[in-house]
Design an enzyme around this catalytic site. Structure first.
Site, PDB file in Angstrom:
ATOM      1  N   ASN A   8      14.837   6.967  12.183  1.00  0.00           N
ATOM      2  CA  ASN A   8      14.526   6.040  11.096  1.00  0.00           C
ATOM      3  C   ASN A   8      14.603   6.828   9.794  1.00  0.00           C
ATOM      4  O   ASN A   8      13.738   7.652   9.517  1.00  0.00           O
ATOM      5  CB  ASN A   8      13.110   5.467  11.311  1.00  0.00           C
ATOM      6  CG  ASN A   8      12.644   4.646  10.121  1.00  0.00           C
ATOM      7  OD1 ASN A   8      13.425   4.314   9.227  1.00  0.00           O
ATOM      8  ND2 ASN A   8      11.361   4.314  10.112  1.00  0.00           N
ATOM      9  N   LYS A  10      14.288   5.729   6.835  1.00  0.00           N
ATOM     10  CA  LYS A  10      13.427   5.186   5.767  1.00  0.00           C
ATOM     11  C   LYS A  10      14.244   5.095   4.467  1.00  0.00           C
ATOM     12  O   LYS A  10      15.436   4.852   4.540  1.00  0.00           O
ATOM     13  CB  LYS A  10      12.164   6.036   5.622  1.00  0.00           C
ATOM     14  CG  LYS A  10      11.484   6.243   6.984  1.00  0.00           C
ATOM     15  CD  LYS A  10      10.106   6.840   6.897  1.00  0.00           C
ATOM     16  CE  LYS A  10       9.533   6.974   8.307  1.00  0.00           C
ATOM     17  NZ  LYS A  10       8.151   7.404   8.327  1.00  0.00           N
ATOM     18  N   HIS A  94       7.279  -1.864  11.062  1.00  0.00           N
ATOM     19  CA  HIS A  94       6.910  -0.455  10.824  1.00  0.00           C
ATOM     20  C   HIS A  94       5.620  -0.420  10.006  1.00  0.00           C
ATOM     21  O   HIS A  94       5.414  -1.278   9.137  1.00  0.00           O
ATOM     22  CB  HIS A  94       8.041   0.275  10.097  1.00  0.00           C
ATOM     23  CG  HIS A  94       7.826   1.754  10.072  1.00  0.00           C
ATOM     24  ND1 HIS A  94       6.958   2.356   9.186  1.00  0.00           N
ATOM     25  CD2 HIS A  94       8.326   2.752  10.854  1.00  0.00           C
ATOM     26  CE1 HIS A  94       6.951   3.665   9.422  1.00  0.00           C
ATOM     27  NE2 HIS A  94       7.771   3.931  10.418  1.00  0.00           N
ATOM     28  N   GLU A  96       4.791   1.228   7.563  1.00  0.00           N
ATOM     29  CA  GLU A  96       5.019   1.259   6.111  1.00  0.00           C
ATOM     30  C   GLU A  96       5.310  -0.140   5.572  1.00  0.00           C
ATOM     31  O   GLU A  96       4.967  -0.455   4.431  1.00  0.00           O
ATOM     32  CB  GLU A  96       6.146   2.258   5.792  1.00  0.00           C
ATOM     33  CG  GLU A  96       5.646   3.695   5.979  1.00  0.00           C
ATOM     34  CD  GLU A  96       6.710   4.692   6.418  1.00  0.00           C
ATOM     35  OE1 GLU A  96       7.912   4.394   6.301  1.00  0.00           O
ATOM     36  OE2 GLU A  96       6.320   5.784   6.886  1.00  0.00           O
ATOM     37  N   GLU A 164       3.480   4.117  17.148  1.00  0.00           N
ATOM     38  CA  GLU A 164       3.463   5.110  16.063  1.00  0.00           C
ATOM     39  C   GLU A 164       2.071   5.146  15.434  1.00  0.00           C
ATOM     40  O   GLU A 164       1.760   4.315  14.564  1.00  0.00           O
ATOM     41  CB  GLU A 164       4.479   4.731  14.983  1.00  0.00           C
ATOM     42  CG  GLU A 164       5.910   4.682  15.463  1.00  0.00           C
ATOM     43  CD  GLU A 164       6.899   4.912  14.329  1.00  0.00           C
ATOM     44  OE1 GLU A 164       7.689   5.858  14.428  1.00  0.00           O
ATOM     45  OE2 GLU A 164       6.857   4.176  13.322  1.00  0.00           O
ATOM     46  N   GLY A 170       4.654  11.432   9.365  1.00  0.00           N
ATOM     47  CA  GLY A 170       4.924  12.272   8.194  1.00  0.00           C
ATOM     48  C   GLY A 170       3.847  13.290   7.898  1.00  0.00           C
ATOM     49  O   GLY A 170       3.823  13.882   6.820  1.00  0.00           O
ATOM     50  N   SER A 209       5.816  12.390  13.653  1.00  0.00           N
ATOM     51  CA  SER A 209       5.956  13.859  13.618  1.00  0.00           C
ATOM     52  C   SER A 209       6.634  14.439  14.853  1.00  0.00           C
ATOM     53  O   SER A 209       6.299  15.549  15.293  1.00  0.00           O
ATOM     54  CB  SER A 209       4.596  14.523  13.380  1.00  0.00           C
ATOM     55  OG  SER A 209       4.096  14.154  12.107  1.00  0.00           O
TER      56      SER A 209
HETATM   57  P1  13P Z   1       8.015  11.103  10.948  1.00  0.00           P
HETATM   58  O1  13P Z   1       8.832  11.493  12.157  1.00  0.00           O
HETATM   59  O2  13P Z   1       8.586  11.579   9.667  1.00  0.00           O
HETATM   60  O3  13P Z   1       6.575  11.437  11.155  1.00  0.00           O
HETATM   61  O4  13P Z   1       8.097   9.491  10.869  1.00  0.00           O
HETATM   62  C1  13P Z   1       7.851   8.733  11.986  1.00  0.00           C
HETATM   63  C2  13P Z   1       8.224   7.323  11.713  1.00  0.00           C
HETATM   64  O5  13P Z   1       7.562   6.634  10.951  1.00  0.00           O
HETATM   65  C3  13P Z   1       9.432   6.802  12.361  1.00  0.00           C
HETATM   66  O6  13P Z   1       9.524   5.420  12.212  1.00  0.00           O
END
Ligand code: 13P
Length: 249
Positions: A8, A10, A94, A96, A164, A170, A209
Site C-alpha cells: 500500500n 498510500k 484503511h 487512515e 492492521e 508506521g 510495520s
Molecule cells: P506500514 O507498513 O508503513 O506500517 O503501514 C502499514 C499499512 O498501513 C498498510 O496498509
C-alpha cells in the site's frame, strides 16, 4: 492457500516510482508464482502501473473507492473506474480513511459491495487503536468492525481481510506473535460464523510495520495468509525481500 503480499503506497509515488513496480515485476519473472503479489499505488499511477506489469507477476490495486458506480461526486473514483484503469483489487476501510475521512464500517461495507459489483477484490481493513488494546477491547473492536464492514452477500472470492493494529502502522512497533495469533484466530472465527466452511478460503493479511527483518516470522504464523505492507513496499529491494520471505503454501 497461496499467500498474498500487498503493498500500500498510500499518498506516495510520482511517475518515477513506476520503476520500482517494474523492478519488482521483472525480478520475480523467473521465480515460482508464489506468493501472489499486489501493489496499490496512488490513483494517478494506476493505469500506467497496470500497463507496466501487464502479463507479469504483479497485480495492481487501488487504495479506496466510492460506493456509487458514477455520478456527481467531485474528486471521487468509482470501483468501475478502477477496474477500467487495470486494478484487480481495492483496499477499503484503511484506518487512515476511517480516521481522516470519518469512514464508518457501514461506509466500508458499501465500498466493499461496490468493489465486488465491479469485479474487484475488496481488501477490508480492520484494527484496534492502542487505547482500545489497553482497555482489552482489541478482539471485540475487530470482530465488530468485521461484522459491520463486510456487506451481505459478498462472495468470499472477492474478499481479503487485513488486520492492521492502528498503533503498529508506521511506528516500527509490531504486536507479539501471541497477539497476532490471537487476533488472526479471532478474525477467522468471526469469518467462520459468517461464511461457514468457505471462511477457510479468505486470506487474512497482517499489516503494520512489516519489513524484511520481521516478515518471515510474521508470515509463518497460523492464520496469517500474507501481509499488507506500507513503507517497506515503496522500495523494490525491501518489498522483494518481504515477498521472498513468504512461506510457499
Ligand atoms: P506500514 O507498513 O508503513 O506500517 O503501514 C502499514 C499499512 O498501513 C498498510 O496498509
Amino acid at each position: 492457500m497461496r499467500q498474498l503480499i500487498a503493498g500500500n503506497w498510500k499518498m506516495n509515488g510520482l511517475r518515477a516510482g513506476l520503476a520500482e513496480i517494474r523492478a519488482v515485476d521483472r525480478s520475480l519473472a523467473d521465480e515460482p508464482a508464489n506468493p501472489l503479489v499486489l501493489i496499490c499505488p496512488p490513483a494517478t499511477l494506476l493505469a500506467e502501473a497496470a500497463k507496466t506489469v501487464d502479463g507479469g507477476r504483479v497485480a495492481i490495486g487501488a487504495q479506496d473507492c466510492h460506493a456509487e458506480p458514477a455520478g456527481a461526486f467531485t474528486g471521487d473514483i468509482s470501483a468501475e473506474m478502477l477496474r477500467d484503469a487495470g486494478a484487480t483489487s481495492v483496499i477499503v476501510g484503511h484506518s487512515e480513511r476511517r480516521q481522516y475521512h470519518g469512514e464508518s464500517s457501514a461506509d466500508v461495507a458499501r465500498k466493499a459491495a461496490a468493489a465486488s459489483r465491479a469485479g474487484l477484490t475488496a481488501i477490508v481493513c480492520v484494527g484496534e487503536t492502542e487505547k482500545e488494546r489497553d482497555a482489552k477491547k482489541a478482539v471485540s473492536v475487530v470482530t465488530t468492525q468485521l461484522a459491520k464492514s463486510i456487506p451481505a452477500d459478498l462472495s468470499v472470492k472477492h474478499l481479503v481481510v487485513a488486520y492492521e493494529p492502528v498503533w503498529a502502522i508506521g511506528t516500527g512497533r509490531t504486536p507479539s506473535n501471541v497477539q497476532i495469533l490471537e487476533m488472526h484466530a479471532a478474525a477467522r472465527t468471526a469469518l467462520v460464523k459468517r461464511f461457514d466452511k468457505e471462511a477457510a478460503d479468505i486470506r487474512i493479511l497482517y499489516g503494520g510495520s512489516v519489513k524484511p527483518s520481521n516478515a518471515a516470522e510474521i508470515l509463518g504464523l497460523k492464520n496469517v495468509d500474507g501481509a499488507l505492507v506500507g513503507g517497506a513496499s515503496l522500495k523494490a529491494s525491501d518489498f522483494l525481500a518481504i515477498i521472498r520471505a513468504a512461506p510457499k503454501r
